[in-house]
Write a protein that holds these residues in place. Structure first.
Motif, PDB file in Angstrom:
ATOM      1  N   PRO A 181       0.860  -1.196   0.000  1.00 43.48           N
ATOM      2  CA  PRO A 181       0.000   0.000   0.000  1.00 43.48           C
ATOM      3  C   PRO A 181       0.894   1.245   0.000  1.00 43.48           C
ATOM      4  O   PRO A 181       2.087   1.148   0.306  1.00 43.48           O
ATOM      5  CB  PRO A 181      -0.745  -0.119   1.340  1.00 43.48           C
ATOM      6  CG  PRO A 181       0.205  -0.853   2.218  1.00 43.48           C
ATOM      7  CD  PRO A 181       0.972  -1.812   1.333  1.00 43.48           C
ATOM      8  N   ASP A 182       0.314   2.386  -0.333  1.00 46.29           N
ATOM      9  CA  ASP A 182       1.096   3.629  -0.260  1.00 46.29           C
ATOM     10  C   ASP A 182       1.217   4.112   1.182  1.00 46.29           C
ATOM     11  O   ASP A 182       2.132   4.857   1.503  1.00 46.29           O
ATOM     12  CB  ASP A 182       0.409   4.723  -1.100  1.00 46.29           C
ATOM     13  CG  ASP A 182       0.376   4.342  -2.566  1.00 46.29           C
ATOM     14  OD1 ASP A 182       1.459   4.292  -3.172  1.00 46.29           O
ATOM     15  OD2 ASP A 182      -0.720   4.059  -3.093  1.00 46.29           O
ATOM     16  N   LEU A 183       0.262   3.708   2.019  1.00 46.20           N
ATOM     17  CA  LEU A 183       0.226   4.197   3.398  1.00 46.20           C
ATOM     18  C   LEU A 183      -0.274   3.107   4.335  1.00 46.20           C
ATOM     19  O   LEU A 183      -1.283   2.450   4.051  1.00 46.20           O
ATOM     20  CB  LEU A 183      -0.719   5.418   3.463  1.00 46.20           C
ATOM     21  CG  LEU A 183      -1.032   6.003   4.831  1.00 46.20           C
ATOM     22  CD1 LEU A 183       0.224   6.598   5.477  1.00 46.20           C
ATOM     23  CD2 LEU A 183      -2.098   7.093   4.713  1.00 46.20           C
ATOM     24  N   VAL A 184       0.442   2.942   5.452  1.00 49.01           N
ATOM     25  CA  VAL A 184       0.020   1.999   6.501  1.00 49.01           C
ATOM     26  C   VAL A 184      -0.361   2.816   7.730  1.00 49.01           C
ATOM     27  O   VAL A 184       0.417   3.683   8.163  1.00 49.01           O
ATOM     28  CB  VAL A 184       1.169   1.039   6.892  1.00 49.01           C
ATOM     29  CG1 VAL A 184       0.700   0.053   7.956  1.00 49.01           C
ATOM     30  CG2 VAL A 184       1.696   0.309   5.678  1.00 49.01           C
ATOM     31  N   ILE A 185      -1.527   2.514   8.281  1.00 53.56           N
ATOM     32  CA  ILE A 185      -2.016   3.266   9.440  1.00 53.56           C
ATOM     33  C   ILE A 185      -2.000   2.351  10.662  1.00 53.56           C
ATOM     34  O   ILE A 185      -2.598   1.267  10.639  1.00 53.56           O
ATOM     35  CB  ILE A 185      -3.448   3.786   9.179  1.00 53.56           C
ATOM     36  CG1 ILE A 185      -3.443   4.699   7.945  1.00 53.56           C
ATOM     37  CG2 ILE A 185      -3.987   4.517  10.413  1.00 53.56           C
ATOM     38  CD1 ILE A 185      -4.818   5.083   7.424  1.00 53.56           C
ATOM     39  N   VAL A 186      -1.310   2.789  11.712  1.00 55.02           N
ATOM     40  CA  VAL A 186      -1.186   1.964  12.919  1.00 55.02           C
ATOM     41  C   VAL A 186      -1.572   2.792  14.140  1.00 55.02           C
ATOM     42  O   VAL A 186      -1.014   3.873  14.359  1.00 55.02           O
ATOM     43  CB  VAL A 186       0.263   1.448  13.108  1.00 55.02           C
ATOM     44  CG1 VAL A 186       0.351   0.570  14.359  1.00 55.02           C
ATOM     45  CG2 VAL A 186       0.736   0.684  11.874  1.00 55.02           C
ATOM     46  N   GLY A 187      -2.520   2.266  14.913  1.00 58.66           N
ATOM     47  CA  GLY A 187      -2.902   2.923  16.170  1.00 58.66           C
ATOM     48  C   GLY A 187      -2.388   2.123  17.349  1.00 58.66           C
ATOM     49  O   GLY A 187      -1.239   2.259  17.772  1.00 58.66           O
TER      50      GLY A 187
END
Ligand SMILES: O=C([C@H](O)CO)[C@H](O)[C@H](O)COP(=O)(O)O
Length: 210
Positions: A181-187
């Motif tokens: 992916p172009d962006l990985v989102i991690v919380g």
């Protein structure tokens, strides 16, 4: 590939503390929906003022009045604003038009979209900047993730950048990276760990290695 830190279960002071710890390893700070509900758009302004070199995403999950809400988030300093993929095309179009005026970006969150391939193609044609597949907290509790959906949008989306969010941890990051992916989102994968800095640094290393 960029890394976005999602801040959901913190107040403004706690948010600043977490960002301070991990700032060198992330590209984007997300002011999560629960933070916006609790603190308002002041949280976006507070983080942008303190960390001007980071991009700030306001996770408003807009469902209506796209233009107006993007305008308000932009005034607060958001660089990227989220709109829901299940909303009407007119809402997404309004958000995109306003974002262009303000020199901001729109991310469409595909949470709860049933036909990911079909809707992603429609949304891609509306000129959004990011399309994000997302297993929210309630889906995560039911054991779901968005890895298959990521492969789907990677296949059908021609113009927007692709992103993934929802329960990504250090152990699952390599599988995500393989899908590019172009962006990985991690919380929680960062914020719930004892050593947030070490986890963020390791995530950054893995992403860099590709
Ligand atoms: O958008 C989110 C969620 O709906 C709560 O607002 C989270 O920011 C997103 O799921 C990322 O957080 P984690 O799932 O903890 O990685």
């Amino acid at each position: 590939m960029k890394l976005q830190l999602a801040l959901d279960l913190v107040n403004i002071a706690e948010a600043k503390q977490v960002v301070k710890e991990v700032a060198p390893y992330i590209d984007i700070v997300e002011i999560g929906t629960p933070v916006v509900i609790n603190e308002g758009l002041h949280a976006v302004k507070a983080i942008k003022d303190e960390f001007p070199s980071l991009q700030v995403l306001a996770d408003l999950k807009i469902m209506d009045a796209g233009g107006y809400e993007v305008m308000k988030a932009s005034e607060a300093g958001a660089d990227i604003i989220t709109v829901l993929g299940v909303s009407d095309d007119a809402t997404i179009q309004g958000a995109v038009v306003e974002a262009r005026k303000q020199n901001k970006k729109i991310m469409v969150d595909m949470i709860n979209v049933k036909d990911i391939a079909g809707r992603a193609q429609e949304i891609d044609r509306l000129g959004v900047d990011y399309i994000c597949v997302h297993s929210g907290y309630d889906h995560q509790a039911a054991g779901k993730n968005s890895f298959e959906d990521l492969a789907t949008i990677k296949r059908v989306v021609k113009q927007a950048k692709t992103a993934i969010a929802g329960g990504i941890k250090l152990e699952t990051l390599p599988e995500v990276i393989r899908a590019q992916p172009d962006l990985v989102i991690v919380g929680g994968g960062i914020t719930s760990s004892e050593d947030k800095q070490a986890v963020a640094a390791q995530m950054r290393r893995l992403i860099k290695q590709g």
